[in-house]
Design an enzyme around this catalytic site. Structure first.
Site, PDB file in Angstrom:
ATOM      1  N   ASP A 158      -6.857   4.436  -4.619  1.00  0.00           N
ATOM      2  CA  ASP A 158      -7.551   4.328  -3.325  1.00  0.00           C
ATOM      3  C   ASP A 158      -8.138   5.725  -3.099  1.00  0.00           C
ATOM      4  OD1 ASP A 158      -7.717   2.305  -0.874  1.00  0.00           O
ATOM      5  OD2 ASP A 158      -7.442   4.274   0.004  1.00  0.00           O
ATOM      6  N   LYS A 204       0.872  -1.193   0.000  1.00  0.00           N
ATOM      7  CA  LYS A 204       0.000   0.000   0.000  1.00  0.00           C
ATOM      8  C   LYS A 204       0.893   1.222   0.000  1.00  0.00           C
ATOM      9  CE  LYS A 204      -4.379   1.100   0.137  1.00  0.00           C
ATOM     10  NZ  LYS A 204      -5.564   0.326  -0.327  1.00  0.00           N
ATOM     11  N   ASN A 240     -15.522   6.325  -5.518  1.00  0.00           N
ATOM     12  CA  ASN A 240     -15.507   5.192  -6.444  1.00  0.00           C
ATOM     13  C   ASN A 240     -16.256   3.971  -5.902  1.00  0.00           C
ATOM     14  OD1 ASN A 240     -13.722   2.515  -7.161  1.00  0.00           O
ATOM     15  ND2 ASN A 240     -14.175   3.789  -8.927  1.00  0.00           N
TER      16      ASN A 240
HETATM   17  P1  NDP Z   1     -12.718   8.038  -3.134  1.00  0.00           P
HETATM   18  O1  NDP Z   1     -11.648   9.028  -2.913  1.00  0.00           O
HETATM   19  O2  NDP Z   1     -13.225   7.796  -4.498  1.00  0.00           O
HETATM   20  O3  NDP Z   1     -13.983   8.381  -2.203  1.00  0.00           O
HETATM   21  C1  NDP Z   1     -13.851   8.477  -0.831  1.00  0.00           C
HETATM   22  C2  NDP Z   1     -15.185   8.883  -0.232  1.00  0.00           C
HETATM   23  O4  NDP Z   1     -15.127   8.762   1.177  1.00  0.00           O
HETATM   24  C3  NDP Z   1     -15.559  10.331  -0.527  1.00  0.00           C
HETATM   25  O5  NDP Z   1     -16.942  10.468  -0.587  1.00  0.00           O
HETATM   26  C4  NDP Z   1     -14.959  11.048   0.672  1.00  0.00           C
HETATM   27  O6  NDP Z   1     -15.573  12.304   0.959  1.00  0.00           O
HETATM   28  C5  NDP Z   1     -15.242  10.069   1.786  1.00  0.00           C
HETATM   29  N1  NDP Z   1     -14.188  10.207   2.818  1.00  0.00           N
HETATM   30  C6  NDP Z   1     -12.868   9.970   2.672  1.00  0.00           C
HETATM   31  N2  NDP Z   1     -12.195  10.242   3.800  1.00  0.00           N
HETATM   32  C7  NDP Z   1     -13.128  10.651   4.671  1.00  0.00           C
HETATM   33  C8  NDP Z   1     -13.057  11.072   6.011  1.00  0.00           C
HETATM   34  N3  NDP Z   1     -11.899  11.122   6.697  1.00  0.00           N
HETATM   35  N4  NDP Z   1     -14.246  11.415   6.610  1.00  0.00           N
HETATM   36  C9  NDP Z   1     -15.414  11.365   5.924  1.00  0.00           C
HETATM   37  N5  NDP Z   1     -15.536  10.984   4.654  1.00  0.00           N
HETATM   38  C10 NDP Z   1     -14.409  10.628   4.035  1.00  0.00           C
HETATM   39  O7  NDP Z   1     -12.162   6.677  -2.499  1.00  0.00           O
HETATM   40  P2  NDP Z   1     -12.657   5.181  -2.747  1.00  0.00           P
HETATM   41  O8  NDP Z   1     -14.116   5.136  -2.973  1.00  0.00           O
HETATM   42  O9  NDP Z   1     -11.740   4.565  -3.729  1.00  0.00           O
HETATM   43  O10 NDP Z   1     -12.313   4.511  -1.329  1.00  0.00           O
HETATM   44  C11 NDP Z   1     -13.259   4.451  -0.267  1.00  0.00           C
HETATM   45  C12 NDP Z   1     -12.847   3.350   0.709  1.00  0.00           C
HETATM   46  O11 NDP Z   1     -12.822   2.096   0.008  1.00  0.00           O
HETATM   47  C13 NDP Z   1     -11.462   3.494   1.323  1.00  0.00           C
HETATM   48  O12 NDP Z   1     -11.489   2.958   2.622  1.00  0.00           O
HETATM   49  C14 NDP Z   1     -10.594   2.598   0.438  1.00  0.00           C
HETATM   50  O13 NDP Z   1      -9.444   2.152   1.116  1.00  0.00           O
HETATM   51  C15 NDP Z   1     -11.559   1.461   0.179  1.00  0.00           C
HETATM   52  N6  NDP Z   1     -11.289   0.630  -0.981  1.00  0.00           N
HETATM   53  C16 NDP Z   1     -11.124   1.174  -2.229  1.00  0.00           C
HETATM   54  C17 NDP Z   1     -10.905   0.366  -3.323  1.00  0.00           C
HETATM   55  C18 NDP Z   1     -10.784   0.909  -4.699  1.00  0.00           C
HETATM   56  O14 NDP Z   1     -10.664   0.103  -5.637  1.00  0.00           O
HETATM   57  N7  NDP Z   1     -10.856   2.202  -4.921  1.00  0.00           N
HETATM   58  C19 NDP Z   1     -10.782  -1.096  -3.165  1.00  0.00           C
HETATM   59  C20 NDP Z   1     -11.048  -1.573  -1.835  1.00  0.00           C
HETATM   60  C21 NDP Z   1     -11.272  -0.724  -0.795  1.00  0.00           C
HETATM   61  P3  NDP Z   1     -14.777  13.662   0.609  1.00  0.00           P
HETATM   62  O15 NDP Z   1     -14.677  13.683  -0.887  1.00  0.00           O
HETATM   63  O16 NDP Z   1     -15.615  14.725   1.176  1.00  0.00           O
HETATM   64  O17 NDP Z   1     -13.432  13.541   1.264  1.00  0.00           O
HETATM   65  O1  2IT Z   2      -7.901  -1.398  -0.824  1.00  0.00           O
HETATM   66  C1  2IT Z   2      -7.812  -1.911  -1.981  1.00  0.00           C
HETATM   67  O2  2IT Z   2      -7.966  -3.126  -2.147  1.00  0.00           O
HETATM   68  C2  2IT Z   2      -7.557  -1.021  -3.112  1.00  0.00           C
HETATM   69  N1  2IT Z   2      -7.462   0.188  -2.912  1.00  0.00           N
HETATM   70  C3  2IT Z   2      -7.362  -1.585  -4.488  1.00  0.00           C
HETATM   71  C4  2IT Z   2      -5.975  -2.127  -4.670  1.00  0.00           C
HETATM   72  C5  2IT Z   2      -5.615  -2.554  -6.069  1.00  0.00           C
HETATM   73  O3  2IT Z   2      -4.436  -2.876  -6.229  1.00  0.00           O
HETATM   74  O4  2IT Z   2      -6.453  -2.562  -6.967  1.00  0.00           O
END
Ligand code: NDP
Ligand code: 2IT
Length: 448
Positions: free
Chosen positions: A167, A127, A242
């Site tokens: 992420d 990561k 996302n």
């Molecule tokens: P994005 O940046 O696309 O979206 C994040 C969302 O969460 C936004 O709506 C953001 O609001 C909100 N957010 C982030 N930090 C905070 C905070 N401290 N307090 C309140 N709201 C918050 O990220 P992803 O959708 O990619 O990721 C979301 C979660 O999913 C994370 O935990 C990530 O590790 C996990 N994840 C992501 C994967 C991926 O493929 N992208 C895979 C597996 C897990 P704002 O814009 O206002 O900050």
């Molecule tokens: O938390 C996760 O699994 C991710 N942000 C995706 C990692 C990846 O390599 O696609």
């Protein structure tokens, strides 16, 4: 005896890294699930597996400076943790958020080891990211930051070594800028990042994968454990990034009703169901705040984060898809009081430890992130396969593979929970199933 052994590993981590609270929380959660497994498998103690698995193989920290539009210099810290390579090259996302520090990166990297193991693909755990804050930055600033970040990171990654992805705060735009910079530095067009745009090696379904995968997993859990269908269920989803967007899209496709979504400023509530195309337009096309939604749907309401928690909205299914520790014990109590039947983690470690315990004690179906959100990294693995064979598969092919991986993760987690006398406890099931493969590989590869 086993308890004492596990406690001594955690005490030692606390002694060395006591300030890394998220990392220690993640380690405790995994280790406390493993007692029966360790009892039945003396090789764990003999080969020093636990002592080794909690220490990253490598942790890289570096300076990332770039010039802002107003000519001032913005200086940030970049990280990459290469946690465990027993199963394959390091794989895991990059997070750009001001809260990023060693603890956050290590907790995410540690979780990624077991998540990647559960996918069944040959992927190690890693990561990275930076405390860079993308909010309010111009496109030029984002590009210059990404180039500066990759100039340093390029020294440590490679398509057979370490393959980062997105992420929080890192999506297709950022991946594109980083890919361009890597190619420029190395004169090499290889799949060193996943989540790329479709024009230069990206995979169909990668954008949707984590959210879709979360729903495939939740559907499987509901059908097998609750003997219920996802259709007509009322769902609350935190976040609107996302993961949240594509979880909502798939849930709606399957006939569920998503009534609330959020960002860090607050949440919207639409009692007859959110129109996800409005959210996509607000968030993906315009990078605006979620409160804009009420201008498009005047029956919806907006509540600022300081006034009300999204988890106070009654629902059948809760999907925390924003960030770590966003769902507290109090939130869990309210969800249970309001009749929630299932909680599935789209984010990494979004439910605090006590909230998870309360869900399990109350027989709420609970899907831990490392199982439920593994669809993203699984599809990253499929993107790597396509890059290696210089081919690209159609949407349906990738989507079917994703669905089958998610069903399989549910099955091995569920079967393992039964085998280790904790039926329906997918925390224990997924932790043991994920750990077993990594630990076996580590033992066979010698003491490293
Ligand atoms: P994005 O940046 O696309 O979206 C994040 C969302 O969460 C936004 O709506 C953001 O609001 C909100 N957010 C982030 N930090 C905070 C905070 N401290 N307090 C309140 N709201 C918050 O990220 P992803 O959708 O990619 O990721 C979301 C979660 O999913 C994370 O935990 C990530 O590790 C996990 N994840 C992501 C994967 C991926 O493929 N992208 C895979 C597996 C897990 P704002 O814009 O206002 O900050
Ligand atoms: O938390 C996760 O699994 C991710 N942000 C995706 C990692 C990846 O390599 O696609």
């Amino acid at each position: 005896m086993i308890n004492q052994f596990i406690n001594s590993i955690i005490d030692n981590l606390n002694f060395k890294n006591g300030h890394q609270v998220e990392f220690i929380q993640a380690v405790k959660e995994v280790l406390s699930s493993l007692k029966t497994y360790i009892q039945e498998n003396p090789y764990i103690i003999k080969s020093g597996i636990l002592e080794r698995i909690v220490i990253p193989e490598r942790l890289i920290e570096f300076r990332v400076a770039y010039q802002k539009d107003d000519t001032t210099i913005d200086v940030n810290t970049g990280y990459r943790v290469q946690f465990n390579s027993a199963l394959g090259p390091y794989k895991g996302g990059l997070r750009f958020h001001p809260s990023v520090n060693q603890s956050i990166i290590k907790f995410l990297g540690f979780e990624q080891i077991f998540k990647n193991s559960l996918t069944g693909l040959p992927l190690g755990g890693g990561k990275g990211g930076s405390d860079f804050n993308p909010k309010g930055k111009s496109d030029g600033e984002i590009m210059r930051f990404c180039q500066s970040f990759m100039t340093e990171l390029s020294k440590y990654i490679g398509s057979n070594t370490d393959i980062p992805a997105g992420d929080i705060g890192v999506g297709e735009r950022e991946i594109g800028y980083m890919f361009g910079q890597y190619k420029r530095i190395k004169s090499e067009f290889t799949g060193i990042l996943t989540g790329k745009s479709l024009e230069f090696g990206g995979s169909l379904v990668r954008k949707q994968a984590t959210g879709y995968g979360l729903i495939y997993f939740t559907k499987e859990m509901l059908e097998n454990i609750n003997k219920q269908d996802i259709k007509d269920k009322k769902i609350v989803i935190s976040g609107s990034g996302n993961v949240a967007i594509y979880a909502a899209e798939k849930a709606i496709q399957l006939g569920a009703c998503v009534v609330a979504m959020s960002d860090s400023s607050g949440f919207i509530y639409a009692k007859n169901g959110i129109n996800i195309s409005y959210i996509i337009d607000i968030k993906e096309n315009h990078r605006q705040r979620i409160s804009e939604y009420i201008n498009l749907d005047n029956s919806a309401e907006f509540y600022p984060a300081s006034e009300k928690s999204i988890w106070s909205i009654p629902c059948d299914i809760a999907l925390p898809c924003a960030t770590q520790n966003e769902l507290s014990l109090k939130d869990a109590e309210i969800l249970i009081k309001n009749g929630v039947i299932a909680v599935a983690e789209g984010a990494n470690m979004p439910c605090c430890e006590q909230a998870v315990h309360l869900f399990l004690e109350n027989n709420i179906s609970f899907a831990p992130g490392k199982a439920a959100n593994a669809g993203g990294v699984s599809t990253s693995g499929l993107e790597m396969s396509q890059n290696s064979i210089r081919d690209s598969w159609d949407f349906e092919t990738v989507d079917k593979k994703l669905e089958s991986i998610m069903k399989n993760i549910f099955k091995i987690s569920n079967d393992t929970s039964i085998k280790y006398n904790n039926p329906n406890n997918l925390v224990v099931g997924s932790n043991i199933a994920g750990f077993h493969k990594v630990a076996t590989a580590m033992a066979k590869q010698g003491i490293l």
